[in-house]
Scaffold this motif. Structure first.
Motif, PDB file in Angstrom:
ATOM      1  N   LEU A  84       2.297  -5.067   2.397  1.00  0.00           N
ATOM      2  CA  LEU A  84       2.228  -6.168   1.430  1.00  0.00           C
ATOM      3  C   LEU A  84       1.972  -7.451   2.195  1.00  0.00           C
ATOM      4  N   TYR A  85       1.111  -8.288   1.657  1.00  0.00           N
ATOM      5  CA  TYR A  85       0.777  -9.545   2.315  1.00  0.00           C
ATOM      6  C   TYR A  85       1.678 -10.692   1.877  1.00  0.00           C
ATOM      7  N   ASN A  86       2.392 -10.517   0.787  1.00  0.00           N
ATOM      8  CA  ASN A  86       3.236 -11.595   0.266  1.00  0.00           C
ATOM      9  C   ASN A  86       4.723 -11.214   0.319  1.00  0.00           C
ATOM     10  N   THR A  87       5.144 -10.556   1.388  1.00  0.00           N
ATOM     11  CA  THR A  87       6.543 -10.127   1.496  1.00  0.00           C
ATOM     12  C   THR A  87       7.511 -11.305   1.509  1.00  0.00           C
ATOM     13  N   LYS A 126       1.768  -6.027 -10.540  1.00  0.00           N
ATOM     14  CA  LYS A 126       1.014  -7.275 -10.673  1.00  0.00           C
ATOM     15  C   LYS A 126       1.366  -8.294  -9.596  1.00  0.00           C
ATOM     16  N   GLU A 127       2.631  -8.324  -9.182  1.00  0.00           N
ATOM     17  CA  GLU A 127       3.084  -9.288  -8.181  1.00  0.00           C
ATOM     18  C   GLU A 127       2.792  -8.867  -6.746  1.00  0.00           C
ATOM     19  N   LEU A 128       2.448  -7.615  -6.528  1.00  0.00           N
ATOM     20  CA  LEU A 128       2.266  -7.087  -5.173  1.00  0.00           C
ATOM     21  C   LEU A 128       0.851  -7.351  -4.685  1.00  0.00           C
ATOM     22  N   GLU A 129       0.753  -8.045  -3.561  1.00  0.00           N
ATOM     23  CA  GLU A 129      -0.545  -8.316  -2.949  1.00  0.00           C
ATOM     24  C   GLU A 129      -0.606  -7.567  -1.630  1.00  0.00           C
ATOM     25  N   GLY A 130      -1.635  -6.756  -1.457  1.00  0.00           N
ATOM     26  CA  GLY A 130      -1.784  -6.015  -0.214  1.00  0.00           C
ATOM     27  C   GLY A 130      -2.541  -4.734  -0.423  1.00  0.00           C
ATOM     28  N   LYS A 131      -2.425  -3.871   0.531  1.00  0.00           N
ATOM     29  CA  LYS A 131      -3.074  -2.560   0.518  1.00  0.00           C
ATOM     30  C   LYS A 131      -1.945  -1.539   0.589  1.00  0.00           C
ATOM     31  N   ARG A 148      -0.992   2.367  -6.859  1.00  0.00           N
ATOM     32  CA  ARG A 148      -1.848   1.998  -5.727  1.00  0.00           C
ATOM     33  C   ARG A 148      -2.278   0.551  -5.919  1.00  0.00           C
ATOM     34  N   ASP A 149      -2.770  -0.043  -4.851  1.00  0.00           N
ATOM     35  CA  ASP A 149      -3.291  -1.407  -4.967  1.00  0.00           C
ATOM     36  C   ASP A 149      -4.560  -1.413  -5.822  1.00  0.00           C
ATOM     37  N   ARG A 150      -4.993  -2.580  -6.194  1.00  0.00           N
ATOM     38  CA  ARG A 150      -6.141  -2.729  -7.099  1.00  0.00           C
ATOM     39  C   ARG A 150      -7.437  -2.142  -6.540  1.00  0.00           C
ATOM     40  N   ASP A 151      -7.570  -2.157  -5.216  1.00  0.00           N
ATOM     41  CA  ASP A 151      -8.790  -1.654  -4.593  1.00  0.00           C
ATOM     42  C   ASP A 151      -8.719  -0.170  -4.253  1.00  0.00           C
TER      43      ASP A 151
END
Length: 189
Positions: A84-87, A126-131, A148-151
């Protein structure tokens, strides 16, 4: 990572079991799937739950960019793969310590939404940003949550075992062995 849940908990979509020409689904019971995984991944750790349900984690073949971890908190199990990029932001938002891992953050986000409001599960993601990809099981509520992440950057596959159990893993070889041709990548979130 590997998770197997009986069909009353893990309700696979009907599309995974539709008959197709040359499609073979009957490859293994949950016990056989566990033994196969254990033989392929000698470092695996198993978490046996009720009714032949289980989670397993192995670090063998782990991508250093997308590490795997498992956390158990208050009878909620979470296997997390990725980053996660926004931990920092999420730790502050949920009042967690600096030592809280991604899996701990996912569990806390799930618990907050489960306990405080009737929000749909996609509010957690929705709040999780990352891979990432994760498998979360709330044993008290018998609730399974996959994402899974959006990508769709980190692999996650799901399929059906011969007894109708849901099989989830990040390894295409494991899912192919366990489910024959009755599997597909889990859709990105």
């Amino acid at each position: 990572m590997l998770a197997v849940f009986e069909k009353s908990i893990g309700k696979p979509p009907i599309e995974l079991s539709l008959p197709a020409v040359g499609r073979k689904c009957l490859n293994g019971s949950p016990e056989e799937i566990a033994e196969t995984f254990r033989s392929w991944r000698s470092d695996s750790t198993f978490y046996c739950l009720s009714d032949s349900n289980f989670l397993a984690l192995s670090h063998e073949g782990e991508n250093p960019v997308y590490p795997r971890s498992i956390v158990v908190m208050d009878d909620i199990f979470c296997i997390f793969s990725g980053a996660l990029y926004n931990t920092c932001e999420l730790r502050r938002h949920y009042g967690l310590s600096r030592q809280a891992t991604e899996a701990m953050i996912v569990i806390e986000a799930y618990r907050v939404l489960r306990d405080r409001a009737p929000y749909p599960p996609d509010q957690v993601v929705k709040e999780l940003e990352g891979k990432f990809s994760f498998i979360l099981f709330d044993s008290k509520a018998s609730t399974l949550f996959l994402s899974r992440d959006r990508d769709g950057s980190v692999q996650l596959h799901w399929g059906i075992a011969d007894d109708g159990s849901l099989v989830c893993t990040d390894d295409p070889n494991v899912i192919s062995e366990a489910c024959g041709k009755c599997y597909t990548p889990f859709p990105p979130g």
